[in-house]
Design a protein around this motif. Structure first.
Motif, PDB file in Angstrom:
ATOM      1  N   GLY A  91       0.826  -1.197   0.000  1.00 51.64           N
ATOM      2  CA  GLY A  91       0.000   0.000   0.000  1.00 51.64           C
ATOM      3  C   GLY A  91       0.861   1.249   0.000  1.00 51.64           C
ATOM      4  O   GLY A  91       2.090   1.175   0.181  1.00 51.64           O
ATOM      5  N   LYS A  92       0.238   2.386  -0.195  1.00 50.98           N
ATOM      6  CA  LYS A  92       0.956   3.663  -0.169  1.00 50.98           C
ATOM      7  C   LYS A  92       0.909   4.269   1.229  1.00 50.98           C
ATOM      8  O   LYS A  92      -0.083   4.148   1.939  1.00 50.98           O
ATOM      9  CB  LYS A  92       0.341   4.638  -1.172  1.00 50.98           C
ATOM     10  N   ASN A  93       2.014   4.928   1.598  1.00 55.01           N
ATOM     11  CA  ASN A  93       2.102   5.589   2.891  1.00 55.01           C
ATOM     12  C   ASN A  93       2.623   7.005   2.677  1.00 55.01           C
ATOM     13  O   ASN A  93       3.742   7.198   2.201  1.00 55.01           O
ATOM     14  CB  ASN A  93       3.041   4.812   3.822  1.00 55.01           C
ATOM     15  N   SER A  94       1.809   7.977   3.028  1.00 56.59           N
ATOM     16  CA  SER A  94       2.171   9.375   2.796  1.00 56.59           C
ATOM     17  C   SER A  94       2.646  10.083   4.057  1.00 56.59           C
ATOM     18  O   SER A  94       2.817  11.309   4.050  1.00 56.59           O
ATOM     19  CB  SER A  94       0.963  10.129   2.222  1.00 56.59           C
ATOM     20  N   SER A  95       2.846   9.316   5.151  1.00 57.25           N
ATOM     21  CA  SER A  95       3.199   9.983   6.406  1.00 57.25           C
ATOM     22  C   SER A  95       4.433   9.416   7.097  1.00 57.25           C
ATOM     23  O   SER A  95       4.961  10.066   8.004  1.00 57.25           O
ATOM     24  CB  SER A  95       2.016   9.910   7.384  1.00 57.25           C
ATOM     25  N   ASN A 117       5.272   7.083  -0.603  1.00 54.22           N
ATOM     26  CA  ASN A 117       5.946   5.958  -1.260  1.00 54.22           C
ATOM     27  C   ASN A 117       5.114   4.681  -1.154  1.00 54.22           C
ATOM     28  O   ASN A 117       4.262   4.531  -0.281  1.00 54.22           O
ATOM     29  CB  ASN A 117       7.306   5.720  -0.613  1.00 54.22           C
ATOM     30  N   LYS A 118       5.398   3.751  -2.049  1.00 51.31           N
ATOM     31  CA  LYS A 118       4.750   2.445  -2.013  1.00 51.31           C
ATOM     32  C   LYS A 118       5.552   1.523  -1.106  1.00 51.31           C
ATOM     33  O   LYS A 118       6.771   1.409  -1.231  1.00 51.31           O
ATOM     34  CB  LYS A 118       4.669   1.844  -3.418  1.00 51.31           C
ATOM     35  N   GLN A 119       4.854   0.874  -0.180  1.00 52.89           N
ATOM     36  CA  GLN A 119       5.495  -0.035   0.759  1.00 52.89           C
ATOM     37  C   GLN A 119       4.937  -1.453   0.578  1.00 52.89           C
ATOM     38  O   GLN A 119       3.726  -1.635   0.478  1.00 52.89           O
ATOM     39  CB  GLN A 119       5.276   0.449   2.203  1.00 52.89           C
ATOM     40  N   GLU A 120       5.836  -2.417   0.540  1.00 48.27           N
ATOM     41  CA  GLU A 120       5.447  -3.817   0.340  1.00 48.27           C
ATOM     42  C   GLU A 120       6.143  -4.690   1.379  1.00 48.27           C
ATOM     43  O   GLU A 120       7.295  -4.443   1.736  1.00 48.27           O
ATOM     44  CB  GLU A 120       5.845  -4.309  -1.059  1.00 48.27           C
ATOM     45  N   LYS A 121       5.431  -5.702   1.843  1.00 47.53           N
ATOM     46  CA  LYS A 121       6.043  -6.665   2.750  1.00 47.53           C
ATOM     47  C   LYS A 121       5.482  -8.054   2.470  1.00 47.53           C
ATOM     48  O   LYS A 121       4.274  -8.238   2.356  1.00 47.53           O
ATOM     49  CB  LYS A 121       5.807  -6.299   4.218  1.00 47.53           C
ATOM     50  N   GLY A 122       6.378  -9.028   2.373  1.00 46.16           N
ATOM     51  CA  GLY A 122       5.991 -10.423   2.210  1.00 46.16           C
ATOM     52  C   GLY A 122       6.591 -11.252   3.331  1.00 46.16           C
ATOM     53  O   GLY A 122       7.762 -11.081   3.677  1.00 46.16           O
ATOM     54  N   VAL A 123       5.787 -12.123   3.925  1.00 46.27           N
ATOM     55  CA  VAL A 123       6.243 -12.995   5.005  1.00 46.27           C
ATOM     56  C   VAL A 123       5.978 -14.439   4.604  1.00 46.27           C
ATOM     57  O   VAL A 123       4.835 -14.814   4.339  1.00 46.27           O
ATOM     58  CB  VAL A 123       5.531 -12.682   6.334  1.00 46.27           C
ATOM     59  N   ASP A 124       7.039 -15.220   4.535  1.00 43.96           N
ATOM     60  CA  ASP A 124       6.952 -16.630   4.156  1.00 43.96           C
ATOM     61  C   ASP A 124       7.388 -17.466   5.355  1.00 43.96           C
ATOM     62  O   ASP A 124       8.551 -17.421   5.762  1.00 43.96           O
ATOM     63  CB  ASP A 124       7.866 -16.901   2.961  1.00 43.96           C
ATOM     64  N   SER A 125       6.451 -18.206   5.952  1.00 43.50           N
ATOM     65  CA  SER A 125       6.773 -18.999   7.141  1.00 43.50           C
ATOM     66  C   SER A 125       6.577 -20.486   6.854  1.00 43.50           C
ATOM     67  O   SER A 125       5.652 -20.883   6.143  1.00 43.50           O
ATOM     68  CB  SER A 125       5.905 -18.577   8.326  1.00 43.50           C
ATOM     69  N   ARG A 126       7.477 -21.286   7.430  1.00 45.20           N
ATOM     70  CA  ARG A 126       7.422 -22.738   7.291  1.00 45.20           C
ATOM     71  C   ARG A 126       7.802 -23.358   8.631  1.00 45.20           C
ATOM     72  O   ARG A 126       8.597 -22.794   9.386  1.00 45.20           O
ATOM     73  CB  ARG A 126       8.398 -23.239   6.220  1.00 45.20           C
ATOM     74  N   GLY A 127       7.261 -24.537   8.901  1.00 49.86           N
ATOM     75  CA  GLY A 127       7.662 -25.235  10.112  1.00 49.86           C
ATOM     76  C   GLY A 127       6.522 -26.002  10.746  1.00 49.86           C
ATOM     77  O   GLY A 127       5.401 -26.060  10.223  1.00 49.86           O
ATOM     78  N   TYR A 128       6.808 -26.571  11.900  1.00 44.13           N
ATOM     79  CA  TYR A 128       5.827 -27.430  12.567  1.00 44.13           C
ATOM     80  C   TYR A 128       6.213 -27.630  14.026  1.00 44.13           C
ATOM     81  O   TYR A 128       7.344 -27.357  14.451  1.00 44.13           O
ATOM     82  CB  TYR A 128       5.776 -28.793  11.872  1.00 44.13           C
ATOM     83  N   MET A 129       5.256 -28.143  14.787  1.00 43.71           N
ATOM     84  CA  MET A 129       5.506 -28.690  16.112  1.00 43.71           C
ATOM     85  C   MET A 129       4.977 -30.120  16.106  1.00 43.71           C
ATOM     86  O   MET A 129       3.903 -30.391  15.559  1.00 43.71           O
ATOM     87  CB  MET A 129       4.804 -27.873  17.202  1.00 43.71           C
TER      88      MET A 129
END
Length: 283
Positions: free
Chosen positions: A143-147, A197-209
């Motif tokens: 998304g865009k962040n102007s602040s 500015n345009k801000q992007e974030k990707g979170v890739d999680s893997r694992g187990y219990m």
């Protein structure tokens, strides 16, 4: 004015940089899911008092005493996780599918013929592997962040600190990449001259219990069922998070974009003991 691109990467490895657990870690590792045998999963894990299921050995060991004969079980599983996000009015969606082993167990039951007089009806021994949590997921946010900008966080955290003493996995990297620059001792300025500015974030999680259990149980007169479990829990969690900020107002900024990567890896094992009892006064 010529545009420049700065790339900022960081690996936050627990082995090399020690930090205490935060509330996110505590929540993640304290919750168990209803996975295991297909029967156990379809009942939402409601086998604490029902027993006679290999997955129950991880919750109430007395459940093994309700077996009347031996069995061998293998239960594969599949999960599809879909994550929706909203950031400054922009919608995002991402998903991931994963196939894994939910349960594998061998139950041996040594049961003698029922008798009218009270007494021990039999002894049961079980060895099982049960998956207790799944961390496979993927999230996309943009998304865009102007602040504000992530560089505001870096300049704030670096305030009052000499360049040689900056935190090596965040502010020091920002300083080395030219994203924050000192204007006076302990005073830093951001490389951004404007926001929007345009801000992007990707979170890739893997694992187990998961948990490997060895359980011993006994049945007394088909009324009292006892069980004890020696359990060895296992934990694996890996998370790769990538944050990117793209500067869209080129006339005011020499910075075009920067990326901040974080890599978290957690491994653990342990030991616990459980004792359970089920009493059925009537059929």
């Amino acid at each position: 004015m010529k545009n420049t691109t700065a790339i900022l990467s960081a690996s936050l490895l627990i082995a090399s940089y020690s930090q205490a657990q935060n509330e996110i870690d505590a929540l993640r590792y304290s919750q168990l899911t209803f996975s295991g045998t297909t029967r156990f999963t379809s009942m939402g894990g409601a086998f604490g008092a029902l027993g006679a299921d290999a997955s129950a050995l991880s919750f109430n060991p007395a459940g093994i005493a309700l077996f009347r004969k031996g069995e061998f079980t293998i239960s594969p599983g599949m999960i599809t996780a879909k994550t929706n996000s909203t950031y400054n009015g922009t919608q995002g969606v991402d998903n991931r599918s994963n196939v894994y082993m939910n349960n594998c167990a061998l139950i041996m039951a040594f049961v003698r013929d029922p008798e009218e007089k009270p007494g021990w009806r039999g002894t049961m021994l079980g060895i099982a592997y049960n998956r207790t949590n799944n961390f496979n997921n993927r999230t996309a946010i943009s998304g865009k962040n102007s602040s504000s900008s992530l560089l505001d966080v870096f300049t704030s955290n670096a305030a009052g600190i000499d360049t040689a003493d900056l935190e090596p996995f965040s502010t020091q990297l920002a300083y080395n990449a030219g994203l924050i620059t000192p204007s006076a001792p302990g005073v830093y300025n951001s490389a951004l001259n404007s926001y929007g500015n345009k801000q992007e974030k990707g979170v890739d999680s893997r694992g187990y219990m998961s948990e490997t259990v060895i359980t011993l149980g006994g049945n007394y007169s088909d009324k009292l069922f006892l069980g004890a479990t020696f359990a060895f829990p296992h934990l694996r969690y890996n998370e790769i998070a990538s944050y990117k900020e793209i500067v869209e107002n080129d006339s005011l900024n020499t910075l075009k974009s920067f990326t901040y990567d974080q890599n978290l890896s957690t491994k653990g094992t342990g030991f616990n003991f459980k004792f359970g009892m089920i009493y059925k006064p009537v059929d």
